[in-house]
Every structure is written in structure tokens, then in C-alpha cells.
Design an enzyme around this catalytic site. Sequence first.
Site, PDB file in Angstrom:
ATOM      1  N   ALA A   1      39.007  35.795  23.415  1.00 45.37           N
ATOM      2  CA  ALA A   1      40.331  35.724  22.788  1.00 45.37           C
ATOM      3  C   ALA A   1      40.943  34.349  23.003  1.00 45.37           C
ATOM      4  CB  ALA A   1      41.253  36.803  23.360  1.00 45.37           C
ATOM      5  N   ASP A   2      41.737  33.924  22.027  1.00 40.92           N
ATOM      6  CA  ASP A   2      42.457  32.654  22.157  1.00 40.92           C
ATOM      7  C   ASP A   2      43.776  32.752  21.393  1.00 40.92           C
ATOM      8  OD1 ASP A   2      41.786  29.722  23.211  1.00 40.92           O
ATOM      9  OD2 ASP A   2      43.016  29.554  21.398  1.00 40.92           O
ATOM     10  N   THR A   3      44.823  32.178  21.971  1.00 40.68           N
ATOM     11  CA  THR A   3      46.156  32.235  21.379  1.00 40.68           C
ATOM     12  C   THR A   3      46.671  30.836  21.090  1.00 40.68           C
ATOM     13  OG1 THR A   3      46.654  34.274  22.611  1.00 40.68           O
ATOM     14  CG2 THR A   3      48.530  33.042  21.729  1.00 40.68           C
TER      15      THR A   3
END
Length: 224
Positions: free
Chosen positions: A87-89
Amino acid sequence: MNNNCTGQGNPAGILPEKIILASASPRRRELLWQIGLAFQVMPGEGEERAKSSHPSEMAAELSRAKAEEVFQKLSGKERQGCLVIGADTVVSCKGRIMGKPAGRQQAEEMLTLLQGGTHQVYTGVTLVYQREGKEPEQTVFCEKTDVTMYPMSREEIRAYVDTGEPMDKAGAYGIQGKCAAFIKEISGDYNNVVGLPVGRLYQEIKKISQGLWGQGQQQGDGEP
């Protein structure tokens, strides 16, 4: 690789027996704990670089890189019955894409741009898994949440940066932390802003499980 972060395993046939979180983020760990998943933590070590300049594509691309890196480190045996989550934001405001601030000055610049207006938070998620005897497969998705902030004075921005909270967060703020005092409203998934849209994530994991591990177990149970 770290031990399971929860004491009990995931129920066979309903969810993957083994889930690996390819992230060192304590917030993502907390969100997985919150929905009751058993998982291990194995952060990727590669440098975070994306070719895309669109925020949703960038978040998805970075999440894919993390998940693929960790999956490739597993042995053939370890991959069976295993699901890797990457995941990456990223934060987008007025055409500018923001990751984690490089230092205090950049954190103040980000908050100055964000305060008093509406911005978008994108979290890309990649799930990597492998059917027995098949090549690895992926499910990739991205969630967007609109966040509106109250105005912040220069003194308030400096005081918030002084807490150190902004330094490891995309956009230089934590909605679940002290910056909650400046959040006016959101449209979309709150957990997406924290770092992981666990509602959507859980539904995607169920789909994969029903098509792989769950389906296999149901067929086996029906044999004489």
C-alpha cells in the site's frame, strides 16, 4: 520476517491462512488489527519511485512495487496459501502531489498549501497471490478521499510541525492525530486517509479467497 501481529490465524477457506503486510507503517498495522486479521510484517526495502505523475496511478504503482518486491523474496513453498499486501498513500492539492516531507521546511510548505481548502488523498493497494501451479496474480485498486481543512495560522503550522507528527506522513499531517483539530470534513473513506482503506481491502481479499483457497476447500470437502 516478523511474527504474526495477532494471536490467532485467519480461518481457512474464508481468508488466506497467511497474510503479509509489505509496509512498516504502524498505522496500517493498527488498521489490520482493528478488523481482526492475523498477519506478518515484511517491509520492502526498495526506493519509492514512480513513473506516473497522476496521483491515483502513482499510488497504485508504488503499492505494486512494494508488494512485488516482498512476494519475490518468498520461496515457492512460502507463496502457497499466502497473500501479500502492498500500500502507498499520496496527497494531491492544486496539481501538486505530496508524499512524506523531506524536512521541517517542506512540512510547513505542505501544510500552508493544504490549510483552508480541500485536497485529495489517494491510497493504492496491491494484493499479490499465486494459485498452485500457476504464475503469480495481482489485484490492484486505489481509493480517493476528499479532505477539507480549516485555516491554520503560521504559528499553528509551526507548532504542529514542532510535535514531529507530520514527518512520516503523506501531506505532512495525521488525520487521526493532533491535526484532527484542523479537519473540517471528509468525503470518502476515513481509513483511506489514515493509510489503508480496510473496508474495500477486506472485500477484495474475500473475493480472492473464494476463488482460490475457499473454492479449493469446498471442492475437497465434497469428495467421498
